[in-house]
Design a protein around this motif. Structure first.
Motif, short mmCIF file in Angstrom:
data_model
loop_
_atom_site.label_atom_id
_atom_site.label_comp_id
_atom_site.label_asym_id
_atom_site.label_seq_id
_atom_site.Cartn_x
_atom_site.Cartn_y
_atom_site.Cartn_z
N ARG A 223 1.89 6.33 -4.85
CA ARG A 223 1.10 7.04 -3.82
C ARG A 223 -0.37 7.12 -4.22
O ARG A 223 -1.25 6.97 -3.38
N ASN A 224 -0.63 7.33 -5.50
CA ASN A 224 -2.02 7.39 -5.97
C ASN A 224 -2.70 6.03 -5.91
O ASN A 224 -3.89 5.94 -5.62
N GLU B 77 5.00 -1.16 0.97
CA GLU B 77 3.59 -1.55 1.10
C GLU B 77 3.11 -2.31 -0.14
O GLU B 77 2.39 -3.29 -0.03
N LEU B 78 3.54 -1.87 -1.31
CA LEU B 78 3.12 -2.50 -2.56
C LEU B 78 4.10 -3.58 -3.04
O LEU B 78 3.83 -4.26 -4.02
N GLN C 65 16.74 0.35 5.13
CA GLN C 65 16.36 1.75 5.27
C GLN C 65 15.14 1.86 6.18
O GLN C 65 15.04 2.77 6.99
N GLN C 66 14.21 0.93 6.02
CA GLN C 66 13.01 0.94 6.85
C GLN C 66 13.37 0.77 8.32
O GLN C 66 12.75 1.34 9.20
N ASN C 67 14.41 -0.02 8.58
CA ASN C 67 14.85 -0.27 9.95
C ASN C 67 15.92 0.72 10.40
O ASN C 67 16.55 0.52 11.42
N SER D 226 5.92 8.69 2.76
CA SER D 226 7.27 8.18 2.50
C SER D 226 7.29 7.34 1.22
O SER D 226 6.46 6.43 1.04
N ASN D 227 8.23 7.65 0.34
CA ASN D 227 8.40 6.87 -0.88
C ASN D 227 8.78 5.43 -0.54
O ASN D 227 8.29 4.49 -1.16
N LEU D 228 9.64 5.28 0.44
CA LEU D 228 10.07 3.95 0.86
C LEU D 228 8.88 3.15 1.38
O LEU D 228 8.71 1.99 1.02
#
Length: 182
Positions: free
Chosen positions: A55-56, A72-73, A162-164, A65-67
């Motif tokens: 997140r940082n 994203e990374l 999970q994203q979907n 969201s952690n997911l």
């Protein structure tokens, strides 16, 4: 602020080269103290650290969201790396048992004792490995030879699902390369 000077890609390289080895130090042994439940990964201390750092790196709010930050990374849960290390260690220990090397008598005896505890259904390191085997529906004794991509493929698929908002998944569509490279 130094976070804005460096790109997220550079921060990610620093994270992977400095923090991940610290988070996973001797994890092949201590992972047996944690339950192998993919639904509770974000509740473990090392996942919380990973989520905080990611997140940082992105500069997002701590309620993000952690997911989403992992996707994203392009980062998998730290459990993936820890399980890979544990399975590699399992493979090394199995090869040690098969060899007639007299240099590792103490290690061999410790492994055989752990094996006996597992047979007696007592909590031990090998019972954790067996639960991983059950969780991933794979026979480590036959599959533990060449490749460590299985966990990455499985968890990446899990993250995408999970994203979907997909509730369950069968991993039979994934090719099952062997899990360990020694």
């Amino acid at each position: 602020m130094i976070l804005t000077i460096l790109s997220p890609n550079l921060w990610l390289k620093l994270y992977n080269s400095i923090i991940v080895p610290i988070l996973t130090y001797s994890s092949e042994i201590w992972i047996s103290d944690f339950k192998t439940n993919p639904n509770n990964f974000d509740k473990t201390p090392f996942e919380k650290i990973q989520n905080f750092i990611l997140r940082n790196i992105l500069g997002v709010h701590n309620k993000a969201s952690n997911l989403a930050t992992k996707l994203e990374l392009g980062v998998l849960p730290i459990h993936v790396k820890i399980y890979q290390l544990a399975i590699k260690y399992y493979s090394i220990m199995n090869n040690l048992i098969k060899s007639n090397d007299n240099q590792n008598v103490l290690l061999r005896n410790a492994y055989l004792e752990d094996k006996q505890l597992c047979i007696e259904n007592k909590k031990c390191w090998l019972s954790c490995i067996k639960s991983l085997q059950k969780l991933f529906n794979v026979n480590l004794d036959t599959e533990c030879k060449k490749n460590e991509k299985f966990f990455e493929d499985k968890f990446f698929t899990e993250l995408q699902l999970q994203q979907n908002n997909v509730k369950s998944v069968s991993y039979t569509h994934l090719t099952l390369p062997t899990i360990c490279s020694v």
